[in-house]
Design a protein around this motif. Structure first.
Motif, PDB file in Angstrom:
ATOM      1  N   ALA A  34      35.374  42.799  44.883  1.00 31.26           N
ATOM      2  CA  ALA A  34      36.187  43.709  45.702  1.00 31.26           C
ATOM      3  C   ALA A  34      37.468  44.082  44.960  1.00 31.26           C
ATOM      4  CB  ALA A  34      36.509  43.066  47.046  1.00 31.26           C
ATOM      5  N   LYS A  35      38.089  43.099  44.323  1.00 31.71           N
ATOM      6  CA  LYS A  35      39.308  43.371  43.554  1.00 31.71           C
ATOM      7  C   LYS A  35      39.016  44.348  42.417  1.00 31.71           C
ATOM      8  CE  LYS A  35      42.782  41.424  40.577  1.00 31.71           C
ATOM      9  NZ  LYS A  35      43.578  40.343  40.161  1.00 31.71           N
ATOM     10  N   ILE A  36      37.930  44.120  41.696  1.00 30.72           N
ATOM     11  CA  ILE A  36      37.559  44.996  40.576  1.00 30.72           C
ATOM     12  C   ILE A  36      37.320  46.422  41.073  1.00 30.72           C
ATOM     13  CG2 ILE A  36      35.673  45.495  38.960  1.00 30.72           C
ATOM     14  CD1 ILE A  36      35.503  42.442  38.517  1.00 30.72           C
ATOM     15  N   ILE A  37      36.599  46.551  42.168  1.00 33.07           N
ATOM     16  CA  ILE A  37      36.282  47.884  42.695  1.00 33.07           C
ATOM     17  C   ILE A  37      37.543  48.595  43.172  1.00 33.07           C
ATOM     18  CG2 ILE A  37      35.103  49.098  44.579  1.00 33.07           C
ATOM     19  CD1 ILE A  37      32.839  46.952  44.253  1.00 33.07           C
ATOM     20  N   VAL A  38      38.397  47.887  43.903  1.00 33.38           N
ATOM     21  CA  VAL A  38      39.629  48.507  44.410  1.00 33.38           C
ATOM     22  C   VAL A  38      40.534  48.926  43.255  1.00 33.38           C
ATOM     23  CG1 VAL A  38      41.774  48.029  45.666  1.00 33.38           C
ATOM     24  CG2 VAL A  38      39.580  47.413  46.676  1.00 33.38           C
TER      25      VAL A  38
ATOM     26  N   GLY B 288      16.740  31.503  45.111  1.00 32.47           N
ATOM     27  CA  GLY B 288      17.040  32.047  46.432  1.00 32.47           C
ATOM     28  C   GLY B 288      18.489  32.497  46.541  1.00 32.47           C
ATOM     29  N   THR B 289      19.401  31.675  46.056  1.00 32.49           N
ATOM     30  CA  THR B 289      20.818  32.029  46.086  1.00 32.49           C
ATOM     31  C   THR B 289      21.103  33.195  45.138  1.00 32.49           C
ATOM     32  OG1 THR B 289      21.360  29.749  46.641  1.00 32.49           O
ATOM     33  CG2 THR B 289      23.158  31.112  45.837  1.00 32.49           C
ATOM     34  N   SER B 290      20.359  33.277  44.037  1.00 36.09           N
ATOM     35  CA  SER B 290      20.519  34.409  43.122  1.00 36.09           C
ATOM     36  C   SER B 290      20.241  35.721  43.841  1.00 36.09           C
ATOM     37  CB  SER B 290      19.572  34.275  41.932  1.00 36.09           C
ATOM     38  OG  SER B 290      19.896  33.155  41.171  1.00 36.09           O
ATOM     39  N   LEU B 291      19.262  35.718  44.728  1.00 37.08           N
ATOM     40  CA  LEU B 291      18.945  36.929  45.477  1.00 37.08           C
ATOM     41  C   LEU B 291      20.073  37.296  46.436  1.00 37.08           C
ATOM     42  CD1 LEU B 291      15.152  36.355  46.186  1.00 37.08           C
ATOM     43  CD2 LEU B 291      16.203  37.791  44.444  1.00 37.08           C
ATOM     44  N   VAL B 292      20.783  36.307  46.948  1.00 35.60           N
ATOM     45  CA  VAL B 292      21.942  36.584  47.800  1.00 35.60           C
ATOM     46  C   VAL B 292      23.020  37.276  46.974  1.00 35.60           C
ATOM     47  CG1 VAL B 292      23.787  35.541  49.187  1.00 35.60           C
ATOM     48  CG2 VAL B 292      21.441  34.686  49.379  1.00 35.60           C
ATOM     49  N   PHE B 293      23.245  36.805  45.749  1.00 34.94           N
ATOM     50  CA  PHE B 293      24.232  37.434  44.875  1.00 34.94           C
ATOM     51  C   PHE B 293      23.822  38.868  44.518  1.00 34.94           C
ATOM     52  CE2 PHE B 293      25.643  33.063  44.292  1.00 34.94           C
ATOM     53  CZ  PHE B 293      27.018  33.222  44.276  1.00 34.94           C
ATOM     54  N   VAL B 294      22.531  39.101  44.322  1.00 35.74           N
ATOM     55  CA  VAL B 294      22.048  40.460  44.067  1.00 35.74           C
ATOM     56  C   VAL B 294      22.362  41.353  45.260  1.00 35.74           C
ATOM     57  CG1 VAL B 294      19.955  41.866  43.800  1.00 35.74           C
ATOM     58  CG2 VAL B 294      20.268  39.818  42.407  1.00 35.74           C
ATOM     59  N   THR B 295      22.132  40.846  46.461  1.00 30.91           N
ATOM     60  CA  THR B 295      22.417  41.609  47.680  1.00 30.91           C
ATOM     61  C   THR B 295      23.911  41.910  47.789  1.00 30.91           C
ATOM     62  OG1 THR B 295      20.541  40.551  48.773  1.00 30.91           O
ATOM     63  CG2 THR B 295      22.162  41.615  50.183  1.00 30.91           C
ATOM     64  N   ILE B 296      24.745  40.963  47.431  1.00 32.76           N
ATOM     65  CA  ILE B 296      26.196  41.173  47.448  1.00 32.76           C
ATOM     66  C   ILE B 296      26.563  42.317  46.504  1.00 32.76           C
ATOM     67  CG2 ILE B 296      28.418  40.161  46.750  1.00 32.76           C
ATOM     68  CD1 ILE B 296      27.276  37.437  47.771  1.00 32.76           C
ATOM     69  N   ILE B 297      26.023  42.282  45.285  1.00 31.16           N
ATOM     70  CA  ILE B 297      26.331  43.319  44.301  1.00 31.16           C
ATOM     71  C   ILE B 297      25.895  44.690  44.810  1.00 31.16           C
ATOM     72  CG2 ILE B 297      25.768  44.224  42.000  1.00 31.16           C
ATOM     73  CD1 ILE B 297      25.520  41.288  41.094  1.00 31.16           C
ATOM     74  N   LEU B 298      24.655  44.773  45.277  1.00 31.38           N
ATOM     75  CA  LEU B 298      24.144  46.066  45.727  1.00 31.38           C
ATOM     76  C   LEU B 298      24.934  46.592  46.921  1.00 31.38           C
ATOM     77  CD1 LEU B 298      20.307  45.517  45.312  1.00 31.38           C
ATOM     78  CD2 LEU B 298      21.848  46.818  43.842  1.00 31.38           C
ATOM     79  N   SER B 299      25.305  45.718  47.837  1.00 29.76           N
ATOM     80  CA  SER B 299      26.093  46.140  48.999  1.00 29.76           C
ATOM     81  C   SER B 299      27.445  46.694  48.563  1.00 29.76           C
ATOM     82  CB  SER B 299      26.310  44.967  49.952  1.00 29.76           C
ATOM     83  OG  SER B 299      25.083  44.466  50.404  1.00 29.76           O
ATOM     84  N   LEU B 300      28.100  46.007  47.655  1.00 27.02           N
ATOM     85  CA  LEU B 300      29.407  46.471  47.188  1.00 27.02           C
ATOM     86  C   LEU B 300      29.303  47.750  46.353  1.00 27.02           C
ATOM     87  CD1 LEU B 300      31.169  43.083  46.435  1.00 27.02           C
ATOM     88  CD2 LEU B 300      31.662  44.678  48.276  1.00 27.02           C
ATOM     89  N   LEU B 301      28.181  47.913  45.640  1.00 24.64           N
ATOM     90  CA  LEU B 301      27.978  49.162  44.908  1.00 24.64           C
ATOM     91  C   LEU B 301      27.846  50.340  45.872  1.00 24.64           C
ATOM     92  CD1 LEU B 301      25.546  48.219  41.993  1.00 24.64           C
ATOM     93  CD2 LEU B 301      27.941  48.891  41.824  1.00 24.64           C
TER      94      LEU B 301
ATOM     95  N   GLY C 162      30.932  53.707  46.596  1.00 27.54           N
ATOM     96  CA  GLY C 162      30.738  55.145  46.439  1.00 27.54           C
ATOM     97  C   GLY C 162      30.279  55.531  45.044  1.00 27.54           C
ATOM     98  N   ILE C 163      29.636  54.617  44.367  1.00 25.29           N
ATOM     99  CA  ILE C 163      29.155  54.875  43.012  1.00 25.29           C
ATOM    100  C   ILE C 163      28.135  56.023  43.037  1.00 25.29           C
ATOM    101  CG2 ILE C 163      27.205  53.260  42.980  1.00 25.29           C
ATOM    102  CD1 ILE C 163      28.313  52.299  40.226  1.00 25.29           C
ATOM    103  N   ASP C 164      28.030  56.746  41.942  1.00 29.70           N
ATOM    104  CA  ASP C 164      27.117  57.882  41.845  1.00 29.70           C
ATOM    105  C   ASP C 164      25.690  57.468  42.221  1.00 29.70           C
ATOM    106  OD1 ASP C 164      25.155  59.615  39.875  1.00 29.70           O
ATOM    107  OD2 ASP C 164      26.894  60.777  40.566  1.00 29.70           O
ATOM    108  N   ARG C 165      25.017  58.363  42.932  1.00 30.73           N
ATOM    109  CA  ARG C 165      23.676  58.069  43.449  1.00 30.73           C
ATOM    110  C   ARG C 165      22.692  57.737  42.328  1.00 30.73           C
ATOM    111  NH1 ARG C 165      21.291  62.659  46.937  1.00 30.73           N
ATOM    112  NH2 ARG C 165      23.415  62.519  47.669  1.00 30.73           N
ATOM    113  N   LYS C 166      22.793  58.417  41.184  1.00 26.94           N
ATOM    114  CA  LYS C 166      21.868  58.148  40.073  1.00 26.94           C
ATOM    115  C   LYS C 166      22.039  56.722  39.549  1.00 26.94           C
ATOM    116  CE  LYS C 166      21.904  62.958  38.617  1.00 26.94           C
ATOM    117  NZ  LYS C 166      22.431  63.901  37.633  1.00 26.94           N
TER     118      LYS C 166
END
Length: 193
Positions: free
Chosen positions: A86-90, A129-142, A146-150
């Motif tokens: 969140a800090k990086i994105i902001v 299993g926890t790795s998949l949670v981290f993947v979900t976190i990344i994708l949600s924050l992406l 508002g990152i480009d759709r492509k």
């Protein structure tokens, strides 16, 4: 006695939420990198002080055993990871970028740089299993960033491929121990008994 222990943890959880609600955003952004680093240290500590019983039972080193308390460092890492991303994105969004495509690629590079240590530690711990949670976190924050759709579609596809790879590794382990097999292909899930 287990009920008292649970009540204690409920109290600690509420106290933690109350204290966290009193922190300023400026303070949170300031401590986020240290909290993230601390969570990586905790996850690395699993190589020295893990719960031997859980390791024998599951074959994974997920629980940190400090003698007086046992917990999963990945639970702390999830919070630290969210705050760090969140800090990086902001901070990234506060910069003036004239080229959106270049801006989004830079943001993705920063996110990957923060994610690699976490995924390395998860892979070594065999905690897919926890790795998949981290993947979900990344994708949600992406998505929220508002990152480009492509770039978003490419990221989803890459993480989908990683997920399938992790699933196949996990299924191989589960298949050797159980008659219940889960097959996950793209977005279609079915169970074979």
């Amino acid at each position: 006695m287990p009920a008292l222990k649970q009540l204690f943890f409920i109290f600690v959880g509420y106290a933690g939420m109350f204290l966290a609600s009193r922190l300023s955003q400026k303070f949170i952004w300031k401590v986020a990198p240290f909290f993230y680093g601390f969570s990586l240290i905790l996850m690395s500590a699993l190589y020295f002080s893990y719960d031997k019983g859980m390791y024998l039972l599951t074959g994974t080193k997920r629980w940190l055993d400090l003698g007086f308390i046992k917990f999963q460092p990945s639970e702390i890492a999830k919070i630290a990871f969210i705050l760090m991303l969140a800090k990086i994105i902001v901070q990234h969004e506060q910069q003036d970028w004239s080229d959106k495509w270049r801006s989004d690629k830079q943001l993705l590079k920063k996110i990957v740089a923060v994610s690699v240590p976490v995924f390395f530690l998860m892979a070594v711990q065999k905690d897919f299993g926890t790795s998949l949670v981290f993947v979900t976190i990344i994708l949600s924050l992406l998505v929220i960033s508002g990152i480009d759709r492509k770039i978003l579609i490419i990221s989803f596809q890459c993480f989908s491929n990683v997920r399938r790879g992790l699933d196949s590794v996990s299924l191989y382990r589960v298949g050797a121990q159980s008659t219940l097999h889960f097959y996950i292909l793209n977005n279609i899930n079915w169970i074979e008994f």
